[in-house]
Design a protein around this motif. Structure first.
Motif, PDB file in Angstrom:
ATOM      1  N   LEU A 178      25.219  18.169  12.917  1.00 16.11           N
ATOM      2  CA  LEU A 178      25.442  19.445  12.245  1.00 16.11           C
ATOM      3  C   LEU A 178      26.748  19.427  11.479  1.00 16.11           C
ATOM      4  CD1 LEU A 178      24.302  21.633  15.212  1.00 16.11           C
ATOM      5  CD2 LEU A 178      23.312  21.744  12.936  1.00 16.11           C
ATOM      6  N   GLY A 179      27.613  18.562  11.873  1.00 15.52           N
ATOM      7  CA  GLY A 179      28.871  18.452  11.143  1.00 15.52           C
ATOM      8  C   GLY A 179      29.907  19.488  11.525  1.00 15.52           C
ATOM      9  N   PHE A 180      29.870  19.921  12.747  1.00 10.77           N
ATOM     10  CA  PHE A 180      30.998  20.740  13.202  1.00 10.77           C
ATOM     11  C   PHE A 180      31.180  20.517  14.687  1.00 10.77           C
ATOM     12  CE2 PHE A 180      29.030  24.352  15.454  1.00 10.77           C
ATOM     13  CZ  PHE A 180      27.708  24.249  15.063  1.00 10.77           C
TER      14      PHE A 180
ATOM     15  N   VAL B 265      35.121  21.542  11.187  1.00 10.20           N
ATOM     16  CA  VAL B 265      33.949  21.422  10.324  1.00 10.20           C
ATOM     17  C   VAL B 265      34.190  20.206   9.449  1.00 10.20           C
ATOM     18  CG1 VAL B 265      32.598  22.471   8.509  1.00 10.20           C
ATOM     19  CG2 VAL B 265      33.549  23.904  10.302  1.00 10.20           C
ATOM     20  N   SER B 266      33.291  19.286   9.494  1.00 10.59           N
ATOM     21  CA  SER B 266      33.547  18.071   8.724  1.00 10.59           C
ATOM     22  C   SER B 266      33.343  18.362   7.248  1.00 10.59           C
ATOM     23  CB  SER B 266      32.645  16.930   9.185  1.00 10.59           C
ATOM     24  OG  SER B 266      31.302  17.295   9.032  1.00 10.59           O
ATOM     25  N   GLU B 267      34.189  17.762   6.464  1.00 10.19           N
ATOM     26  CA  GLU B 267      34.181  18.018   5.033  1.00 10.19           C
ATOM     27  C   GLU B 267      32.875  17.531   4.430  1.00 10.19           C
ATOM     28  OE1 GLU B 267      37.716  16.638   3.005  1.00 10.19           O
ATOM     29  OE2 GLU B 267      38.794  16.856   4.889  1.00 10.19           O
ATOM     30  N   GLY B 268      32.269  18.410   3.722  1.00  3.54           N
ATOM     31  CA  GLY B 268      31.036  18.035   3.045  1.00  3.54           C
ATOM     32  C   GLY B 268      29.838  17.927   3.951  1.00  3.54           C
TER      33      GLY B 268
ATOM     34  N   GLU C  50      29.411  22.744   6.726  1.00  7.67           N
ATOM     35  CA  GLU C  50      30.262  23.291   5.675  1.00  7.67           C
ATOM     36  C   GLU C  50      29.402  23.771   4.509  1.00  7.67           C
ATOM     37  OE1 GLU C  50      32.644  20.810   3.107  1.00  7.67           O
ATOM     38  OE2 GLU C  50      34.387  22.071   3.486  1.00  7.67           O
TER      39      GLU C  50
ATOM     40  N   GLN D 258      32.513  28.081   9.070  1.00  6.45           N
ATOM     41  CA  GLN D 258      33.950  27.902   8.890  1.00  6.45           C
ATOM     42  C   GLN D 258      34.642  27.712  10.223  1.00  6.45           C
ATOM     43  OE1 GLN D 258      35.306  31.276   6.713  1.00  6.45           O
ATOM     44  NE2 GLN D 258      33.852  30.945   5.051  1.00  6.45           N
TER      45      GLN D 258
END
Lengths: 127, 961
Positions: free
Chosen positions: A29-31, A60-63, A67, A72
């Motif tokens: 999910l990138g966070f 939160v991983s960039e891109g 994100e 946030q």
């Protein structure tokens, strides 16, 4: 976002739908999340109420998918796919978010800026 | 702001460490193991760099101005802002003129019968909303559709077009050669694109404008013939032609000038704009206080004034115009005129300032709520002009910044960052940069709270416009000066800043084997700003360091940039300083915090009986590198190994954070120490060596030996003579850490003793250098380390005539810390029985070597709590020794009970929470344990903690999903 025990919690929430990203064998999910009823809420830098044991977005991983979906850092996760996240352990929350058979996660999150915006609009716009 | 004719503008505020500011609160913290790290303690500390550049003026100055923490820099640099110098005032006044002309002062005379708030001051008079004014005033006075129309109408009507085009057309004519302008026919937004374009200088302006005015704006003349007086003053200053055709053309000239200026400003150099803004701000908004008084005299026009600055002023004016123009430019012009015209007839009041000079009282500046409202205007040029005007207003004006915040202007500006038109997001960004500058952290927090940081980062990813990138990174730099925002910046922007700015500008390439030859670093403003931002965030604690170290390509690129700087012998600039400071910060605690560090722990440290240092780790892999004993204290049993130390063979080149502690970096730092003239760079390079030589792991053994082999010791000793206090301090502590290596200790004892001693004050009278207490304590601690376990070195100390100074410090120093440190040295010296003979021969006796009454631990309480660490690099070691109970050793912990607190900001905070002002040893233990625990936990659990653990609470869990 303060609440009285036993009383329903009211919060301004935003729906966020995150499409999981396949990375190697994992769906991400990138966070990252912090908090949970088994964690020390005093160390949560994002909560206003330092007794709040809710689940918070800590990074939160960039891109990344999160994100892109508008998640946030500092957001408090209220629900994950309809499951309450305000009274769960850290691990329960993690498992809810990382179900392998779900490609999409729908979150209800709240954040201070949302509340502020609503408050602002309610106070200002009548005139 | 910078009035310098030559374009030198100036100062960029960097947060972290000011080069010139002694007041900077950056503290070097030495932790128990002797590593140092720099922390920015205060916002004030925020580094402001003063850069003098033509292009930067805006941003930098802005940033600088707010930073009052650095009085030095300011004073040193002629910043007009702070002190109203004649030149300043001039420029300001000009600004005012332009501004005033634009808006009609409608309030007093409002035909509609609207109340006139205050007749005298144009500013105050603007209580009405723009719409109302325009509508009513215009309507009554002028039959012209435009005049009667509301703002929106006016905006939409044909005038807009004409305005938009005029500037271009003008430019095209005059500057037809410019490529950039060729395609900018559309509108304002397009104008910005012309990157190469330079705004015409003052002298050229008049010519270009006239034809244009008459040409493009015929309608206006007719309608508003009598309207534009305010312009006259302008015209007088810049254009003669205007005068010739006084009233009619005036409006046009404005429009033109504005356009032109806007172009110039936009295209050319964002920074120049600042000065204009700044000046304008003061005058216009601050109102009567300063501006007014100055205004009147200035009005006459630059030339008339006869100020030496005239050329400069002229430039400023040009720049200003764009903004002003932008603000009200096309749309408002008509209504304004109408109102003005009406005013004339009416004979309404004029603001004294304006009247005196221009005789046209009717223009007024929009007030802040109006400007902020314009940010939401449907017409893009209005938005961008409003943002530009805000930038100008906010320049060096904390009050306005606060007002903008309270009027909810910041979220609107942040929202404009995502605007597709470059003109709009550029101007919004400029306003945010100015707002973000200064000591008022609420402004920074406000930007963060409306998600300004991710928005800035998004824009950074999206835009290729250098100017916008400078503005973005400048804003981020400003934001990064506030402690709570550092991690937010890291979370949102670290990799982006690295990928978009640091790596490309550093010249480093992932694939060096391409046939292209290696590129040098480019010291661009963007790079400087970004490195300054990273420098600030790198001081935010262990987690921040970890993130930066693990950020792909960052360390590689920084190292490449520094190597390029050394290669080009260009080592004094701010970018290099920033890079070295980042490297220094990332080197802090590298032996504890780097993944896999436990594999490299020095086995001797583990075996030592009392070594309870934080490094207590698994012993499994410890032996594989055949670590050398780091402590020289055991009579140097292992010292014979040092010169035969073999560096580990590598199968593949090291990369990423590994580069931080490879022995190869020693040469880089030594080159910087040899060549750089920048004290901050020197200090940082020495600090990096200090950090790298501190730990108890294999790599620090290599580093210590490499410094010696690279002939770094003489370089460091030489720097003990530096005039800079902090350089001396960093070098002294580095020497202390290096002397953990037995051979180094012998060499330093032989060759550095005199330079060390010469930095000590003799008695109450300070040496010429007048070093700070911290530095003196650092030197004393270094001496103590050198003479410990080495009677030879103690003998050198005596021969350097140090005893007299030490005794004097011990007896008479006003500083409890100095007293104690000196006392420790004396006790150590006295412990060498074979030296006592010589000492008594010189007239000393035991009483001289005993601690004075004041040198008790309690005295330490008097010392500044936060700074002790600086001087206590060897905390771990000392503690270990204390535990061993080595009888003659003085527990060094007494020296620095607070040592831990300074490790970094967070740790410090926590520390203070847990053990307020703890001076006693008992308190130290828990703190130290914390460190251990933290470290231990981190090494075992990859999970990142929410906060650095400062206390015994369980680590917060944090899981990626």
């Amino acid at each position: 976002m303060s609440f009285v025990p036993g009383q329903p919690v009211t919060a301004v929430v935003q729906r966020i739908e995150i499409q999981k990203l396949r990375q190697n064998d994992h769906l991400i999910l990138g966070f990252s999340i912090g908090g949970g009823i088994d964690q020390d809420p005093g160390q949560n830098p994002f909560s206003e109420d330092k007794t709040d044991k809710g689940i918070y977005v800590t990074r939160v991983s960039e891109g990344g998918p999160a994100e892109l979906a508008g998640l946030q850092i500092g957001d408090k996760i209220m629900q994950v796919n309809g499951w309450d996240m305000t009274m769960v352990t850290h691990d329960q929350a993690r498992k809810r978010l990382t179900k392998k058979n779900e490609q999409v996660v729908r979150l209800l999150v709240t954040r201070k800026s949302l509340e502020d915006a609503v408050r602002h609009s309610m106070s200002n716009y009548p005139k | 702001m910078m009035q310098e004719p030559q374009e030198v503008v100036e100062e960029t505020v960097t947060i972290e460490e000011d080069p010139g500011t002694p007041t900077s609160h950056v503290s070097v913290v030495t932790s128990d193991d002797g590593t140092t790290r720099r922390t920015e303690t205060k916002v004030t500390k925020v580094v402001k760099t003063i850069t003098r550049r033509t292009y930067h003026p805006v941003m930098v100055t802005e940033t600088l101005a707010p930073m009052e923490s650095k009085p030095d820099t300011r004073t040193s640099t002629p910043v007009p802002n702070l002190t109203p110098t004649p030149s300043e005032t001039d420029s300001v006044t000009k600004m005012v003129k332009t501004v005033t002309t634009r808006t009609v002062r409608q309030v007093p005379l409002g035909p509609d019968g609207m109340p006139l708030p205050e007749g005298s001051s144009p500013l105050g008079s603007y209580t009405d909303s723009i719409d109302r004014r325009y509508m009513k005033n215009g309507g009554e006075r002028y039959i012209t559709p435009q005049a009667t129309s509301t703002l929106t109408r006016s905006y939409n009507n044909s005038y807009n077009d004409s305005y938009g085009e005029t500037p271009e057309s003008q430019y095209a004519r005059h500057y037809g050669l410019h490529d950039g302008y060729a395609d900018m026919t559309d509108n304002y937004g397009s104008l910005s694109r012309g990157v190469n374009f330079r705004p015409p200088r003052y002298p050229y302006m008049p010519n270009s404008y006239r034809p244009e005015n008459s040409y493009t704006l015929p309608i206006r003349k007719d309608d508003y013939g009598h309207v534009a007086q305010p312009q006259v003053p302008m015209g007088s200053s810049s254009m003669d032609l205007n005068r010739s055709q006084p009233e009619r053309f005036q409006p046009e000239p404005y429009g033109l000038e504005d356009d032109r200026r806007s172009l110039g400003a936009e295209e050319e150099e964002p920074y120049e704009l600042e000065p204009d803004y700044s000046t304008a701000n003061r005058r216009t908004l601050q109102g009567a206080n300063r501006g007014r008084t100055h205004r009147e005299p200035l009005r006459d026009g630059p030339r008339v004034r006869g100020y030496p600055d005239d050329p400069i002023e002229a430039e400023l004016i040009d720049e200003r115009h764009p903004y002003i123009h932008g603000m009200y430019s096309a749309p408002l012009a008509q209504p304004e005129r109408g109102s003005m015209a009406s005013l004339d007839r009416m004979g309404g009041r004029r603001s004294p300032s304006i009247d005196s000079i221009r005789k046209d009282p009717r223009w007024r500046d929009p007030d802040l709520p109006e400007v902020i409202a314009m940010l939401g205007h449907p017409i893009d040029p209005v938005k961008s002009n409003a943002a530009a005007y805000l930038q100008h207003l906010c320049y060096e004006n904390d009050k306005i910044k606060k007002d903008v915040r309270q009027l909810k202007g910041i979220p609107v500006l942040v929202g404009l960052l995502d605007h597709p038109k470059s003109e709009v997001h550029r101007k919004a960004c400029g306003a945010l940069r100015n707002i973000s500058y200064g000591k008022d952290h609420d402004n920074k927090v406000a930007i963060k709270n409306c998600d300004g940081i991710p928005a800035l980062i998004r824009l950074l990813r999206k835009t290729n416009d250098m100017e916008v990138r400078e503005l973005i990174t400048g804003t981020l730099w400003n934001l990064s000066s506030y402690e709570p925002l550092k991690m937010v910046i890291i979370n949102h922007g670290l990799q982006t800043m690295t990928n978009e700015v640091i790596i490309p500008h550093s010249g480093w390439e992932h694939e060096p084997n391409e046939d292209s030859k290696p590129r040098d670093a480019e010291w661009t403003t963007v790079f400087k700003n970004t490195s300054g931002c990273l420098r600030n965030v790198s001081s935010d604690g262990a987690e921040a360091r970890r993130r930066l170290r693990e950020c792909e390509g960052l360390v590689d690129a920084l190292l490449h940039a520094l190597q390029s700087a050394v290669g080009k012998k260009d080592m004094d600039n701010k970018s290099v300083e920033n890079c070295v400071c980042i490297m220094r910060n990332l080197s802090y605690h590298v032996h504890k915090e780097v993944p896999g560090a436990e594999k490299f722990q020095d086995p001797s440290a583990l075996q030592a009986p009392g070594s309870a240092g934080p490094q207590r780790k698994k012993k499994d892999d410890a032996g594989c590198f055949g670590g050398k004993k780091a402590k020289g204290r055991k009579n140097g049993e292992n010292d014979k190994n040092y010169d035969t130390l073999d560096l580990p063979k590598r199968t593949e080149p090291s990369k990423g954070f590994e580069l931080l502690y490879q022995p190869e970096v020693v040469r880089l730092y030594l080159s910087l120490l040899t060549e750089s003239q920048n004290y901050n760079t020197l200090e940082a390079a020495a600090g990096a060596l200090q950090n790298l030589s501190a730990g108890q792991w294999t790599w620090s053994n290599y580093i210590r030996a490499t410094v010696r082999k690279e002939k770094g010791l003489p370089i460091l000793v030489e720097l003990l003579r530096s005039d800079s206090d902090k350089v001396v301090r960093a070098v002294a502590i580095a020497l202390r850490n290096l002397s953990i290596d037995r051979r180094n200790k012998d060499l330093i004892g032989s060759y550095a003793m005199r330079d060390l001693v010469s930095n000590l004050p003799s008695g109450q009278q300070r040496p010429a250098k007048n070093l700070e207490e911290d530095t003196v304590v650092a030197i004393l601690n270094t001496i103590h380390e050198i003479v410990t376990d080495s009677s030879e070195n103690a003998r050198s100390l005596i021969q350097a005539q140090a005893i007299e100074k030490l005794v004097a410090i011990n007896r008479t120093s006003q500083s409890a810390r100095e007293t104690k440190a000196a006392s420790h040295v004396l006790q150590t010296v006295w412990s060498y029985k074979d030296l006592r003979n010589a000492l008594t021969k010189d007239g000393w006796n035991k009483s001289h070597f005993q601690p004075t009454v004041t040198a008790t631990p309690k005295a330490a309480k008097n010392g500044k709590p936060g700074y002790d660490d600086t001087t206590l690099p060897l905390m771990e070691k000392n503690q270990g020794s204390r535990k061993c109970g080595s009888g003659d050793m003085i527990p060094l912990d007494e020296l620095g009970p607070d040592g831990y607190s300074t490790i970094d900001q967070r740790d410090k905070d926590c520390k203070y929470k847990t053990g307020e002002g703890s001076v006693d040893l008992t308190e130290r233990e828990p703190l130290k344990n914390d460190t251990n625990r933290k470290h231990y936990i981190r090494s075992n659990r990859p999970a990142v903690s929410l906060v650095d653990a400062c206390d015994v609470k369980p680590q917060p869990v944090d899981s990626w999903v």
